[in-house]
Design an enzyme around this catalytic site. Structure first.
Site, mmCIF file in Angstrom:
data_model
loop_
_atom_site.group_PDB
_atom_site.id
_atom_site.type_symbol
_atom_site.label_atom_id
_atom_site.label_comp_id
_atom_site.label_asym_id
_atom_site.label_seq_id
_atom_site.Cartn_x
_atom_site.Cartn_y
_atom_site.Cartn_z
ATOM 1 C CG LEU A 60 -3.602 -2.299 -2.101
ATOM 2 C CD1 LEU A 60 -4.070 -2.564 -0.681
ATOM 3 C CD2 LEU A 60 -4.623 -2.780 -3.123
ATOM 4 C CE1 TYR A 98 -3.229 2.926 0.579
ATOM 5 C CE2 TYR A 98 -2.466 3.066 2.840
ATOM 6 C CZ TYR A 98 -3.220 3.567 1.799
ATOM 7 O OH TYR A 98 -3.954 4.718 1.984
ATOM 8 C CB CYS A 99 0.878 4.317 0.236
ATOM 9 S SG CYS A 99 1.441 6.029 0.205
ATOM 10 C CG LEU A 100 5.434 6.049 0.866
ATOM 11 C CD1 LEU A 100 6.303 6.696 1.919
ATOM 12 C CD2 LEU A 100 5.646 6.708 -0.469
#
Length: 595
Positions: free
Chosen positions: A360, A332-334
């Protein structure tokens, strides 16, 4: 190929400027320390925004505006026409009365659809309608003035437009008691009690911010409460394994790599909001990385440390505990960006332990990173490095301030109006509590992240080095699913979509409604949700984002069931769940509780 040298620390980077002057190394470092101290001190006064970067943007804009007489003539004409329009709006009632007319007042300028500051009928009363019209007309004029000036670089134009917009939003008549009829009416009705209660609420919020965390949503109790245990711990992560919910589970486990910029439990909020619980209840054996909240002693942790001691260490433990030869992974994200880097390095080295990868709201190409790019250029990164060098990490308040500025009208001024001036109750949610529970980021790692990924875009250009050798997402052969959200201001969906341009593997792209956080936290049953999805098989021609959008299948509701169905196809048959790993303490562990 030789291993690369570590990314230069701020002191070494600043000291290198003196090498051509024949100064000895000690003298260079002494001067470099003074440079960094000055920048760090100045950053405290500027909110850690580089005055040079902003100054260069305005110099670029003003200089090219001076060289553009046609633009200046356009702006002068626009100013006169807008003033006349405002005067006609102001004088229409009087002129209509003298003429005996009963028609409606002259139409004024309408705010943008998402701007609700002047939607209350009280803003139709004089003189407040004149204030609102004057503000909106001025806002329009400044947008024209700060855009479309020939010769101004796109980045500088964005900075000027953004900062002017911030200044105007701060001065909007809706923000002040005496110029907001809604606040004045409420103050008169309640005898000022709304302002007294609002001041008390502001003080309570400030105290809560200083203490950190939420009293109502506590990790391990109200949130991050899915049963499990810590099964592995090192200097950077705790690995959580969640207890099976039934007597059978899919053969292949799932490892989730969350972003380290915030606590992991956005994916394990309240029971009705928990993606982890949703997956466990459907027979997935889920492992979660919980990142340490770094302090000054972790200043030299690198991005490579996060890959090796984070993703790779966790993957090895998941395989060891479950005995699975291959593991599904989601980031997710980073965390998704880091997972993509790790997967590319594994593909390069012939490591086949990953069965599939889900990203994501994660970017792998940073040519169009959205409004976050306003805060990322050489001047700004160098300025930020000085602040991180002084304290050893990026402070949570610095990150929160940057994200709030991107949506200041929603996150600062509108909230201030509702909560502090109108005394409207604000029910705290689990997502709000998570959002306030931020983490720090080590100096070296964050500097490398900004420079190597944002500024130099090394991963997309095939120049990112792992173990001294470049990696390429084009080498991925495992199935990939990427999820993006329509109103994401952190990872814009067209930027996330670029993953399909970088890979030729079996790839599915899913676009769902919502923002960077609320779009991901989208359990079934929530009204107003929809998504679009399309699969690209290996060998199929590349389609750009707009072409993809035109042909993607539309679905109603949450995207969670669609992803779970895709994941189940990658996770193998159902069997008795694997054993739990070593018991190093109950979930959510200790790292998530660090302040």
């Amino acid at each position: 190929m030789n291993a690369p040298e570590p990314a230069a620390a701020p002191v070494e980077r600043a000291a290198s400027a003196w090498q051509d002057h024949g100064k000895d190394a000690t003298r260079q470092r002494e001067w470099a320390h003074w440079d960094l101290l000055l920048n760090a001190w100045l950053g405290k006064a500027t909110g850690h925004l580089s005055p040079v970067g902003v100054g260069l943007a305005y110099a670029d804009w003003l200089a090219h505006l001076a060289l553009s007489p046609s633009k200046r003539a356009e702006l002068a004409g626009k100013a006169v026409r807008k003033l006349m329009r405002w005067q006609r709006y102001a004088l229409h009632p009087a002129l209509a009365g003298e003429a005996g007319e009963s028609g409606e007042a002259e139409s004024g300028v309408e705010p943008l659809p998402q701007d609700q500051r002047f939607s209350d009928p009280a803003w139709r009363r004089a003189p407040y309608d004149l204030l609102a019209q004057a503000f909106l007309l001025q806002q329009q004029w400044w947008h024209i003035a700060t855009t479309g000036v020939r010769g101004v670089s796109r980045h500088h134009e964005d900075i000027v437009n953004f900062t002017v917009r911030q200044f105007l939003d701060m001065l909007a008549p809706s923000n002040f008691v005496l110029t907001n009829p809604v606040v004045l009416d409420e103050t008169m009705r309640r005898g000022g009690a709304n302002l007294v209660n609002g001041a008390a609420a502001a003080l309570a919020d400030w105290r809560r911010q200083q203490s950190g965390g939420s009293e109502r949503f506590r990790p391990g109790a109200e949130v991050a409460a899915t049963p499990g245990r810590v099964v592995f711990r090192n200097r950077l992560i705790e690995l959580l394994q969640y207890a099976p919910a039934g007597e059978r589970a899919h053969a292949r486990p799932l490892l989730i790599v969350p972003a380290w910029i915030m606590k992991y439990y956005i994916l394990d909020l309240s029971p009705h909001n928990s993606l982890v619980r949703y997956l466990v209840e459907r027979g997935h054996t889920v492992f979660m990385i919980s990142w340490k909240n770094p302090d000054a002693g972790d200043r030299d942790l690198s991005l490579e440390d996060y890959r090796c001691d984070g993703v790779m260490a966790a993957l090895a433990e998941v395989a060891r505990i479950t005995g699975a030869a291959r593991v599904n992974a989601a980031g997710y994200c980073l965390g998704g960006t880091l997972l993509a880097i790790a997967a590319a390095a594994m593909a390069r080295d012939g490591d086949e332990r990953l069965a599939s990868m889900t990203l994501l709201a994660a970017q792998t190409d940073f040519t169009e990173p959205g409004e976050l790019s306003l805060f990322i250029d050489e001047s700004q990164v160098s300025f930020l490095e000085a602040s991180m060098w002084e304290q050893g990490y990026l402070d949570t308040r610095q990150m929160a301030g940057a994200f709030q500025m991107l949506r200041s009208n929603d996150l600062i001024w509108s909230r201030r109006l509702r909560h502090y001036l109108l005394d409207e109750p604000q029910a705290e949610t689990d997502l709000m509590a998570w959002n306030a529970d931020a983490t720090r980021m080590p100096c070296r790692m964050h500097s490398e992240y900004l420079r190597r990924l944002f500024l130099d875009n090394e991963l997309a250009r095939g120049r990112y080095l792992c173990d001294g050798r470049p990696v390429s997402l084009g080498e991925l052969e495992l199935p990939v699913l990427a999820v993006a959200t329509t109103t994401d201001h952190v990872a814009p969906w067209r930027s996330v979509y670029k993953l399909l341009q970088q890979t030729s593997t079996d790839a599915t792209f899913l676009l769902t409604t919502g923002g960077h956080n609320a779009g991901v936290v989208s359990p079934p049953g929530r009204a107003g949700r929809e998504f679009r999805i399309a699969r690209r098989v290996p060998g199929a021609p590349y389609a750009d984002a707009d072409a993809w959008l035109a042909q993607a299948r539309r679905g109603e509701g949450s995207w969670w069931p669609v992803w779970e169905s895709w994941l189940a196809a990658q996770a193998g048959p159902m069997a008795p769940p694997p054993p739990m790993g070593p018991d190093l303490g109950a979930a959510p562990g200790t790292y998530v509780l660090q302040r």
